[in-house]
Design an enzyme around this catalytic site. Sequence first.
Site, PDB file in Angstrom:
ATOM      1  N   HIS A  60       0.937  -1.500  -0.085  1.00  0.00           N
ATOM      2  CA  HIS A  60       0.164  -0.121  -0.431  1.00  0.00           C
ATOM      3  C   HIS A  60       0.353   1.209   0.074  1.00  0.00           C
ATOM      4  CE1 HIS A  60      -3.099   2.854   1.242  1.00  0.00           C
ATOM      5  NE2 HIS A  60      -4.127   2.200   1.107  1.00  0.00           N
ATOM      6  N   PHE A  61       1.489   1.502  -1.060  1.00  0.00           N
ATOM      7  CA  PHE A  61       1.344   1.198  -2.839  1.00  0.00           C
ATOM      8  C   PHE A  61       2.835   1.064  -2.980  1.00  0.00           C
ATOM      9  CE2 PHE A  61      -1.831   3.691  -2.234  1.00  0.00           C
ATOM     10  CZ  PHE A  61      -2.837   2.293  -2.345  1.00  0.00           C
TER      11      PHE A  61
END
EC number: 4.2.1.59
Length: 160
Positions: A60-61
Site C-alpha cells: 500500500h503502495f
Amino acid sequence: MQADPQENQVRTTVDIARIIDMIPHRYPFLMVDKLIDMVRGESAIGIKNVTINEPFFQGHFPNRPVMPGVLIVEAMAQTAAVLVVETLGVRAEGKIVYFMIVENARFRKPVIPGDQLRLHVAKERHRGNVWKFRGVAKVDEVVVAEATFAAMIMDEEPQP
C-alpha cells in the site's frame, strides 16, 4: 466508589511499556508508540511514528507508500483504549476495549514514511460500558484524518 474529579485533571504521559500492559495489540498491529498528554476520563494525545518498515507499505503502495486510512483510525482507537483503561484503573483489570463503531471518517492528506502522527482523542460521551470519542490525526499540525468512533469495554474471554 467515585474517582476524585481533581485526580482526573492531572496530566500524564504513558510510555510504550505501559501501553503494552494496557491493550492487547502487538506487532504488527500496535499503532500507538506513546501518549504525550492525557487527562483521565477526558482526552489524550498519542504518537505514532510512521516508518518505511511498516509491513503494510509493502502493498500500500509499493511505489508510493501511503498509510491506509483505516489504520490511522485504528491508531486513534488504540489511543482512546489506553485512555479508557487508564481512566478506569483497577476496574479495567480482566477487561478489554473493543472498537465497535466508526462514523464520519474523513481522510484529508496522505500519511507517508517519516511522518509523525499526533492522535488527538476526546471523550464525547460515556454511558455504562460504551465510550464515544472524537479523533483527529495531525502531521506537523495539519489535520490528515478525523472520525468519531465508539468502543465498548467488556470482560476479557479466557484463552483456551
